[in-house]
Design a protein around this motif. Structure first.
Motif, PDB file in Angstrom:
ATOM      1  N   LEU A 104       1.080  11.221  13.266  1.00  0.00           N
ATOM      2  CA  LEU A 104      -0.373  12.373  12.976  1.00  0.00           C
ATOM      3  C   LEU A 104      -1.396  10.816  12.249  1.00  0.00           C
ATOM      4  N   THR A 105      -0.412   9.518  12.578  1.00  0.00           N
ATOM      5  CA  THR A 105      -1.183   8.345  11.305  1.00  0.00           C
ATOM      6  C   THR A 105      -1.528   7.726  12.340  1.00  0.00           C
ATOM      7  N   LYS A 106      -0.268   7.583  13.330  1.00  0.00           N
ATOM      8  CA  LYS A 106      -0.746   6.682  14.485  1.00  0.00           C
ATOM      9  C   LYS A 106       0.000   5.560  14.123  1.00  0.00           C
ATOM     10  N   LEU A 107       0.847   5.302  13.228  1.00  0.00           N
ATOM     11  CA  LEU A 107       1.421   3.886  12.556  1.00  0.00           C
ATOM     12  C   LEU A 107       2.479   3.862  12.901  1.00  0.00           C
ATOM     13  N   ASP A 108       2.849   2.365  12.998  1.00  0.00           N
ATOM     14  CA  ASP A 108       4.413   2.712  13.469  1.00  0.00           C
ATOM     15  C   ASP A 108       5.302   2.303  12.480  1.00  0.00           C
ATOM     16  N   ILE A 109       6.420   3.178  11.773  1.00  0.00           N
ATOM     17  CA  ILE A 109       7.068   3.892  10.549  1.00  0.00           C
ATOM     18  C   ILE A 109       8.432   3.295  11.444  1.00  0.00           C
ATOM     19  N   PRO A 110       9.329   2.939  11.486  1.00  0.00           N
ATOM     20  CA  PRO A 110      10.612   2.540  11.716  1.00  0.00           C
ATOM     21  C   PRO A 110      11.696   3.308  10.718  1.00  0.00           C
ATOM     22  N   TYR A 111      11.122   3.544  10.078  1.00  0.00           N
ATOM     23  CA  TYR A 111      12.237   3.647   9.159  1.00  0.00           C
ATOM     24  C   TYR A 111      12.085   4.560   8.134  1.00  0.00           C
ATOM     25  N   PHE A 112      12.962   5.270   7.132  1.00  0.00           N
ATOM     26  CA  PHE A 112      12.906   5.823   5.683  1.00  0.00           C
ATOM     27  C   PHE A 112      13.908   5.563   5.394  1.00  0.00           C
ATOM     28  N   VAL A 113      13.360   6.871   3.619  1.00  0.00           N
ATOM     29  CA  VAL A 113      14.611   7.066   2.726  1.00  0.00           C
ATOM     30  C   VAL A 113      14.400   8.409   2.495  1.00  0.00           C
ATOM     31  N   ASP A 172      -8.358  14.225   8.651  1.00  0.00           N
ATOM     32  CA  ASP A 172     -10.368  13.902   9.328  1.00  0.00           C
ATOM     33  C   ASP A 172      -9.313  12.251  10.553  1.00  0.00           C
ATOM     34  N   GLU A 173     -10.141  12.584  11.947  1.00  0.00           N
ATOM     35  CA  GLU A 173      -9.244  11.616  12.891  1.00  0.00           C
ATOM     36  C   GLU A 173      -9.861  10.444  12.244  1.00  0.00           C
ATOM     37  N   GLU A 174     -11.370  10.104  12.347  1.00  0.00           N
ATOM     38  CA  GLU A 174     -11.700   8.974  12.339  1.00  0.00           C
ATOM     39  C   GLU A 174     -11.459   8.685  11.031  1.00  0.00           C
ATOM     40  N   LYS A 175     -11.362   9.200   9.624  1.00  0.00           N
ATOM     41  CA  LYS A 175     -11.427   8.347   8.898  1.00  0.00           C
ATOM     42  C   LYS A 175      -9.795   7.765   8.948  1.00  0.00           C
ATOM     43  N   ILE A 176      -8.908   9.230   9.284  1.00  0.00           N
ATOM     44  CA  ILE A 176      -6.790   8.093   9.813  1.00  0.00           C
ATOM     45  C   ILE A 176      -7.145   6.828  11.029  1.00  0.00           C
ATOM     46  N   LYS A 177      -8.043   7.054  11.232  1.00  0.00           N
ATOM     47  CA  LYS A 177      -8.514   5.383  12.360  1.00  0.00           C
ATOM     48  C   LYS A 177      -8.776   4.035  11.478  1.00  0.00           C
ATOM     49  N   LYS A 237       0.605  -0.705  -0.070  1.00  0.00           N
ATOM     50  CA  LYS A 237      -0.223  -0.381  -0.019  1.00  0.00           C
ATOM     51  C   LYS A 237       1.025   1.222   0.008  1.00  0.00           C
ATOM     52  N   LEU A 238       0.118   2.060  -0.695  1.00  0.00           N
ATOM     53  CA  LEU A 238       1.577   3.559  -0.296  1.00  0.00           C
ATOM     54  C   LEU A 238       0.429   4.693  -0.402  1.00  0.00           C
ATOM     55  N   LEU A 239       0.953   5.200   0.947  1.00  0.00           N
ATOM     56  CA  LEU A 239       0.314   6.759   2.276  1.00  0.00           C
ATOM     57  C   LEU A 239       0.683   7.719   1.254  1.00  0.00           C
ATOM     58  N   SER A 240       0.330   8.779   0.448  1.00  0.00           N
ATOM     59  CA  SER A 240       0.879   9.730   0.464  1.00  0.00           C
ATOM     60  C   SER A 240       0.219  11.068   1.560  1.00  0.00           C
ATOM     61  N   ILE A 241       1.245  11.872   1.985  1.00  0.00           N
ATOM     62  CA  ILE A 241       0.754  13.047   2.919  1.00  0.00           C
ATOM     63  C   ILE A 241       1.038  14.236   2.152  1.00  0.00           C
ATOM     64  N   PRO A 242      -0.335  14.439   1.869  1.00  0.00           N
ATOM     65  CA  PRO A 242       0.260  16.577   1.357  1.00  0.00           C
ATOM     66  C   PRO A 242       0.958  17.539   2.575  1.00  0.00           C
ATOM     67  N   ARG A 243       1.534  18.172   0.954  1.00  0.00           N
ATOM     68  CA  ARG A 243       2.976  18.935   2.302  1.00  0.00           C
ATOM     69  C   ARG A 243       1.728  19.793   3.119  1.00  0.00           C
ATOM     70  N   ASP A 244       0.894  19.890   2.647  1.00  0.00           N
ATOM     71  CA  ASP A 244       0.452  21.315   3.782  1.00  0.00           C
ATOM     72  C   ASP A 244      -1.006  20.988   4.387  1.00  0.00           C
ATOM     73  N   THR A 245      -0.739  19.779   4.763  1.00  0.00           N
ATOM     74  CA  THR A 245      -1.600  18.441   5.979  1.00  0.00           C
ATOM     75  C   THR A 245      -1.354  19.615   7.363  1.00  0.00           C
ATOM     76  N   SER A 256      -5.957  -0.389   7.520  1.00  0.00           N
ATOM     77  CA  SER A 256      -6.114  -1.533   6.849  1.00  0.00           C
ATOM     78  C   SER A 256      -4.455  -1.471   6.910  1.00  0.00           C
ATOM     79  N   PHE A 257      -3.394  -0.362   7.222  1.00  0.00           N
ATOM     80  CA  PHE A 257      -2.127  -0.009   6.792  1.00  0.00           C
ATOM     81  C   PHE A 257      -1.452  -0.866   7.884  1.00  0.00           C
TER      82      PHE A 257
END
Length: 315
Positions: free
Chosen positions: A138-147, A295-300, A92-100, A305-306
């Motif tokens: 922001l997403t409450k996801l576990d994101i341990p790595y970056f590129v 939208d916090e509810e939709k992010i939950k 899956k690929l989740l995009s985060i808009p710059r102006d968030t 799914s992520f």
């Protein structure tokens, strides 16, 4: 121009680096294996042994999330989360808009309340690591790595793969002789092969002269679509050259062994099946300024799914 270049998605180069291991592990590169440390005896076994942290995502049935980041000076222009189910090869690929809208304590100016401003924050709160933590929050996801990718070589990469076939959605015409260098975009609507120069025109386009354009959310969708098309094209005998050109402008907290391990798990993955989504939210005003309000509810719901992996036994 440099800022516009980095609109070209970090995920394209991220895919090249992460999934180059697919070809390394499968002995598909055409170059001197004896001089390449990745082909040294026992390298695959060592990669597995040294990648226990990532292997735990398979054993514990968790998705592996990696931040793909393109930055320009003190701002991050492109932020995407690549989410991988290492067992089923689902992506899956989740995009985060710059102006968030994102408020970090101590940074209260208008521009500092945007997620893309976090990269330039001081006191150890900025950089790729700062953005990684902010998107986790922001997403409450576990994101341990970056590129993290610098896009000085983007045009070279597109030309290396002999261009990318892509369906340009609308006529794109924009001229700005005052830009440095001058900006001239002239693309016709329709399916065509974009060479390096035309690809940069496409990726730099925001609106036609005298029109309002289609906004950053639509541009995010175009970025995702172009990334997939470019990644598919790059998987071939020229992949090594692409990786070399990209690698000169890349930073990551993934070790070589970890990248090989991820690649070995993703052999046979279908890039065309990647599910592409954008952080849920609506454009609105806050404190008198315009932001993308999450939208916090939709992010939950998105988090579920992520986080959930595919139950292969039930397929």
């Amino acid at each position: 121009m440099k800022g516009f270049l980095k609109i070209y998605i970090a995920s394209f180069v991220g895919f090249m680096i992460l999934f180059s291991a697919i070809f390394i592990g499968a002995d598909r590169f055409v170059f001197n294996k004896e001089s390449n440390p990745l082909f040294s005896s026992g390298s695959s076994e060592q990669a597995v042994e040294k990648s226990g942290a990532i292997d735990s995502y398979v054993k514990n049935k968790k998705r592996l999330n990696i931040l793909l980041l393109g930055a320009d000076g003190g701002r991050s222009d492109t932020m995407m989360v690549l989410s991988i189910d290492l067992a089923s090869k689902n992506m899956k690929l989740l995009s985060i808009p710059r102006d968030t809208y994102y408020l970090l304590e101590g940074y209260n100016d208008y521009d500092q309340r945007k997620i893309n401003a976090v990269y330039g924050h001081g006191k150890g709160k900025g950089g790729a690591e700062g953005v990684r933590k902010a998107i986790e929050d922001l997403t409450k996801l576990d994101i341990p790595y970056f590129v993290e990718v610098d896009y000085d070589g983007v045009q070279e990469i597109v030309d290396l793969v002999d261009g990318v076939e892509f369906n340009v959605p609308v006529d794109m015409n924009y001229d700005d002789p005052t830009a440095k260098p001058p900006l001239h975009i002239h693309l016709k609507k329709g399916l065509q092969v974009l060479d390096g120069d035309k690809a940069m025109q496409f990726l730099r386009w925001r609106k036609n002269n005298g029109s309002e354009g289609t906004g950053d959310l639509d541009r995010t969708k175009r970025q995702q679509e172009f990334m997939v098309a470019a990644a598919k094209k790059a998987f071939g005998l020229k992949l090594l050259m692409v990786i070399k050109a990209a690698g000169e402008n890349l930073e990551t907290n993934l070790s070589t062994q970890e990248m090989i391990y991820v690649g070995s798990k993703m052999i046979g993955a279908d890039l065309g099946s990647i599910e592409k989504v954008t952080l849920p939210g609506d454009v609105g005003n806050k404190h008198g300024y315009s932001y993308l309000l999450p939208d916090e509810e939709k992010i939950k719901a998105l988090k579920e799914s992520f986080t959930t992996v595919t139950d292969i036994e039930k397929k």
